[in-house]
Design an enzyme around this catalytic site. Structure first.
Site, PDB file in Angstrom:
ATOM      1  N   PRO A   2     -38.738 145.035 -32.744  1.00  0.00           N
ATOM      2  CA  PRO A   2     -37.491 145.453 -32.095  1.00  0.00           C
ATOM      3  C   PRO A   2     -37.653 145.584 -30.584  1.00  0.00           C
ATOM      4  O   PRO A   2     -38.657 146.095 -30.105  1.00  0.00           O
ATOM      5  CB  PRO A   2     -37.181 146.811 -32.732  1.00  0.00           C
ATOM      6  CG  PRO A   2     -38.326 147.170 -33.590  1.00  0.00           C
ATOM      7  CD  PRO A   2     -39.247 146.015 -33.684  1.00  0.00           C
ATOM      8  N   GLU A   3     -36.665 145.085 -29.854  1.00  0.00           N
ATOM      9  CA  GLU A   3     -36.675 145.166 -28.398  1.00  0.00           C
ATOM     10  C   GLU A   3     -35.567 146.129 -27.970  1.00  0.00           C
ATOM     11  O   GLU A   3     -34.960 146.791 -28.800  1.00  0.00           O
ATOM     12  CB  GLU A   3     -36.469 143.761 -27.804  1.00  0.00           C
ATOM     13  CG  GLU A   3     -37.551 142.778 -28.258  1.00  0.00           C
ATOM     14  CD  GLU A   3     -37.362 141.370 -27.698  1.00  0.00           C
ATOM     15  OE1 GLU A   3     -36.783 141.232 -26.603  1.00  0.00           O
ATOM     16  OE2 GLU A   3     -37.799 140.417 -28.369  1.00  0.00           O
TER      17      GLU A   3
END
Ligand SMILES: [Zn+2]
Length: 304
Positions: A2-3
């Site tokens: 996840p960014e």
């Protein structure tokens, strides 16, 4: 992994779900998930009775701000997820830490690959002291000393969606560095929250080849890069994140941004701008996607 947009989505969902909730008790099923304080029994004792005031995000970490000023950090890393489940929900073997709320619900930290980390810290300014100054160590000592929350993020660069992240600031950070753009965008001390997906998307949008060096950019290109970074991140948030790997939001739903990506994982498919097939190369050990026509190869510089 996840960014920024995925973590922001988790933080916003969680904010709506648990603001005002009080943690009655915590159960740690995997000790190494707890980063601070040590040992995990101490973490459990210290979190019990805490009320959640609000939830936010810094870099790729979810922050649960407690009423008494302390902050619980949740770094999701590869496969971490935060889920809020009603009372009586069956046990799940991948839950590493479970927080029983006084209203009967349970806040679950679920993590298949176990890379995520949870910490509990005294409050204080979240302002990064800036890369290159002050404590840069990414590892926080697990000894008796209590680190303040600001120190946890002391090695992180600016938040790209903050008002302080201006074209001038980006320009100053690019400076005379000879690092490649893709490498820089992945470097959390250069800019916080951007990972492989959004780095590729931002460079495609800015029409900049991933191997261009920071010092080769002209003013107009820096402006395009600045605008593109912010645009792809904002769109990612609007679409609730891109669901590659195991990212899910707090209600267990995948994000919708994956179908809207322009280059990431589109090798050999036509560029949405010019129709040429998207190429792939490896930069900094990460797979990198770009359009060879829209993002021209850097020309070898000729000496004066
Ligand atoms: Zn193209």
């Amino acid at each position: 992994m996840p960014e920024l947009p995925e973590v922001e989505t988790v933080a916003r969902d969680l904010h709506r779900a648990v603001t005002g909730a009080t943690i009655r008790d915590a159960t740690v099923h995997w000790d190494r998930t707890i980063r601070h304080p040590q040992p995990p029994e101490r973490f459990v004792a210290e979190i019990a009775g805490a009320t959640i005031r609000r939830v936010s995000r810094r870099a790729k970490t979810v922050l649960l701000h407690l009423e008494d000023g302390r902050v619980m950090t949740v770094a999701l890393r590869m496969t971490g997820a935060l889920l809020v489940v009603p009372e009586g929900t069956p046990a799940d073997p991948y839950v590493r830490v479970a927080f029983a709320l006084t209203d009967g619900r349970e806040l679950r930290y679920r993590d298949i690959r176990k890379f995520g980390r949870i910490g509990l810290w005294p409050g204080g300014g979240l302002k990064s002291v800036g890369a290159g100054r002050g404590a840069r160590s990414k590892r926080v000592a697990e000894d008796g000393r209590m680190y303040r929350i600001g120190e946890v993020f002391s090695g992180h660069g600016p938040e790209p969606l903050s008002s302080g992240f201006t074209v001038e600031r980006l320009k100053a950070r690019l400076g005379r560095r000879s690092a490649k753009l893709k490498t820089l965008l992945l470097d959390q001390s250069f800019i916080a929250g951007v990972g492989n997906i959004y780095a590729d998307e931002a460079l495609w949008r800015a029409r900049l080849h991933p191997l261009r060096t920071a010092d080769s950019l002209e003013e107009a290109e820096i402006r395009r890069l600045h605008r593109s970074i912010r645009k792809v991140l904002r769109e990612g948030i609007a679409n609730r994140g891109s669901s590659f790997s195991d990212y899910v939001s707090t209600d267990g739903e995948p994000g919708e941004n994956a179908e809207r990506l322009m280059v990431y994982r589109r090798t050999d498919q036509p560029c949405y701008r010019c129709g040429r097939p998207i190429s792939r190369l490896v930069v900094a050990q990460r797979s990198t996607h770009f359009c060879p026509r829209c993002q021209p190869q850097p020309v070898a510089s000729v000496g004066p």
